[in-house]
Design a protein around this motif. Structure first.
Motif, PDB file in Angstrom:
ATOM      1  N   UNK A   1      65.585  60.202  59.084  1.00  0.00           N
ATOM      2  CA  UNK A   1      66.415  61.392  59.123  1.00  0.00           C
ATOM      3  C   UNK A   1      66.759  61.819  57.702  1.00  0.00           C
ATOM      4  N   UNK A   2      67.057  63.079  57.545  1.00  0.00           N
ATOM      5  CA  UNK A   2      67.498  63.557  56.239  1.00  0.00           C
ATOM      6  C   UNK A   2      68.879  62.993  55.950  1.00  0.00           C
ATOM      7  N   UNK A   3      69.060  62.448  54.747  1.00  0.00           N
ATOM      8  CA  UNK A   3      70.363  61.915  54.363  1.00  0.00           C
ATOM      9  C   UNK A   3      71.177  62.930  53.587  1.00  0.00           C
ATOM     10  N   UNK A   4      70.498  63.898  52.971  1.00  0.00           N
ATOM     11  CA  UNK A   4      71.175  65.029  52.353  1.00  0.00           C
ATOM     12  C   UNK A   4      71.039  66.198  53.316  1.00  0.00           C
ATOM     13  N   UNK A   5      72.113  66.554  54.042  1.00  0.00           N
ATOM     14  CA  UNK A   5      71.965  67.529  55.136  1.00  0.00           C
ATOM     15  C   UNK A   5      71.781  68.951  54.651  1.00  0.00           C
ATOM     16  N   UNK A   6      71.159  69.745  55.506  1.00  0.00           N
ATOM     17  CA  UNK A   6      71.050  71.174  55.252  1.00  0.00           C
ATOM     18  C   UNK A   6      72.199  71.913  55.896  1.00  0.00           C
ATOM     19  N   UNK A   7      72.059  73.214  56.012  1.00  0.00           N
ATOM     20  CA  UNK A   7      73.106  74.038  56.619  1.00  0.00           C
ATOM     21  C   UNK A   7      73.201  73.748  58.107  1.00  0.00           C
ATOM     22  N   UNK A  29      70.407  65.289  61.741  1.00  0.00           N
ATOM     23  CA  UNK A  29      71.543  65.122  62.656  1.00  0.00           C
ATOM     24  C   UNK A  29      72.909  65.290  62.011  1.00  0.00           C
ATOM     25  N   UNK A  30      73.003  65.193  60.678  1.00  0.00           N
ATOM     26  CA  UNK A  30      74.329  65.228  60.047  1.00  0.00           C
ATOM     27  C   UNK A  30      75.105  66.515  60.326  1.00  0.00           C
ATOM     28  N   UNK A  31      74.506  67.712  60.252  1.00  0.00           N
ATOM     29  CA  UNK A  31      75.271  68.917  60.611  1.00  0.00           C
ATOM     30  C   UNK A  31      75.754  68.897  62.064  1.00  0.00           C
ATOM     31  N   UNK A 325      78.663  56.402  66.665  1.00  0.00           N
ATOM     32  CA  UNK A 325      77.708  56.861  65.651  1.00  0.00           C
ATOM     33  C   UNK A 325      78.215  56.483  64.258  1.00  0.00           C
ATOM     34  N   UNK A 326      77.676  55.394  63.733  1.00  0.00           N
ATOM     35  CA  UNK A 326      78.063  54.898  62.415  1.00  0.00           C
ATOM     36  C   UNK A 326      77.662  55.890  61.334  1.00  0.00           C
ATOM     37  N   UNK A 327      76.498  56.516  61.507  1.00  0.00           N
ATOM     38  CA  UNK A 327      76.051  57.497  60.520  1.00  0.00           C
ATOM     39  C   UNK A 327      77.008  58.657  60.387  1.00  0.00           C
TER      40      UNK A 327
END
Length: 416
Positions: A1-7, A29-31, A325-327
């Protein structure tokens, strides 16, 4: 997964599928977790096959789910790949057992893995890491993610009592357990991959124990120590030893490589952070903590509600599966200022929950921290710069956040 999220604009949580493997392989998934923390801190999803689960994404809720075994039990399974099917090893496998039995088994093992106990391994670990890094200094492409899969075995193999000839096979098998849908590790279907890897790992430990009993040898390894553990006034059965040995092998192998790769990638993207750590080696322990927070390699853990339980502004029904969700917890803005910034000077990075929380906090955390600290000490001492030499490829797993490929080119650091 991307660790630096986008918009993250325009996210409709009603359309989000948290079990979509593409979300973790090529998605972001971060956003989504950001929106969940802000708007739906207790999120419910029903899968097409009828299985359902509830998700918590805020730091405090994640800690509560992982920390309170009386509200949220581990004894029906703890990983999302087993959702919908109770763990047949409940009460035997250490990770699927609640206190007090969990504590009785864990305590004597933990005594072998305290920070003081593993300190004696520092010189040997350093020698292993220096050998591991040496090929990257030749100036050619070095696939850090691919090679790092073997790093924990190099470090922990002797501690576990595992001969070097078996390391590569065991690393492959543990990767199959945690990423059974990734094409690098899949053998047939996801179910077949899980069945094969589980069987082979348990069989390996079973045969190891039989040989040790037959020969009468003893070398003070962790698996040897497991054979002497007593719980409830009785020794562990051979089945329990095999299952707990399987669990220890998994824990030793599956997260550290991805913390290494993800943290190095973050430093490549932020050369000012690389330079800061190189100029001040006293920052390296905090770099490790920020790397653990940033990568959150064990992306989630699962528990089951014992009774109807209020959490996150809603209610999880009795026997409902809850994914913590730890992330997401490690990017909770209520605790971590500017959580999507990678900052090796972050004052509270050590509050990350990458090792879990509560009774099942990672038993190998002291050894993992020691290994990561030595790795970055040696990397920063030897490498003057690191650049990407191709696109990273992410692991196809919704349980482990990691990479299968991270091609880099490193330049030797010039001696002053």
């Amino acid at each position: 997964m991307r660790l630096t999220p986008g918009a993250g604009a325009g996210i409709d949580l009603d359309c989000v599928d948290l079990f979509d493997l593409d979300l973790y392989t090529s998605g972001d998934p971060h956003p989504i977790w950001d929106v969940m923390r802000a708007k739906v801190p207790l999120h419910h999803q029903t899968l097409p096959d009828g299985r359902e689960f509830w998700s918590v994404t805020r730091y405090d809720d994640v800690c509560r789910v992982l920390g309170d075994h009386q509200e949220f039990t581990s004894e029906r399974g703890t990983v999302v790949t087993h959702l919908g099917q109770d763990d047949v090893a409940a009460g035997k496998l250490l990770t699927s057992t609640d206190p007090p039995r969990h504590t009785e088994v864990r305590r004597p093992l933990g005594a072998k893995l305290t920070a003081r106990a593993v300190k004696s391994w520092e010189d040997r670990i350093r020698r292993s890491i220096v050998r591991f890094l040496q090929p990257a200094l030749d100036g050619g492409t070095f696939d850090l993610a691919e090679r790092a899969l073997l790093l924990p075995a190099i470090v922990t193999g002797p501690l576990l009592g595992i001969p070097e000839r078996d390391w590569e096979e065991l690393v492959q098998l543990t990767a199959m357990v945690t990423a059974p849908s990734d094409p690098h590790f899949q053998q047939g279907s996801e179910a077949a991959t899980l069945a094969i890897s589980h069987h082979e790992l348990v069989t390996y430990v079973t045969e190891w124990v039989k040989r040790r009993r037959r020969t009468g040898g003893e070398d003070d390894s962790l698996l040897d120590h497991l054979m002497s553990v007593r719980a409830g006034g009785a020794p562990l059965t051979d089945e329990e030893i095999a299952l707990d040995g399987y669990s220890i092998l998994l824990g030793a192998n599956v997260t550290t490589p991805h913390t290494v790769s993800g943290t190095v990638h973050a430093l490549i993207e932020r050369p000012e952070q690389f330079a800061k750590a190189q100029a001040d080696p006293s920052l390296i322990p905090n770099l490790v903590e920020e790397g653990l927070r940033w990568t959150s390699a064990a992306c989630n853990f699962m528990r089951y509600a014992v009774n109807d339980t209020r959490i996150g502004g809603g209610t999880v029904p009795a026997r409902g599966a809850v994914v913590a969700w730890i992330g997401s917890a490690n990017r909770d803005e209520s605790l971590f200022t500017d959580p999507h910034e990678f900052d090796i000077t972050r004052s509270n990075a050590k509050r990350q929950v990458a090792f879990g929380f509560g009774p099942h906090f990672c038993i190998g955390a002291p050894l993992a921290r020691l290994t990561l600290r030595i790795f970055f000490e040696e990397l920063l001492q030897r490498f003057g710069s690191i650049e990407l030499d191709g696109e990273p490829q992410h692991l196809r797993s919704y349980f482990i956040a990691g990479m299968t490929h991270l091609p880099i080119v490193a330049q030797k650091r010039k001696t002053p």
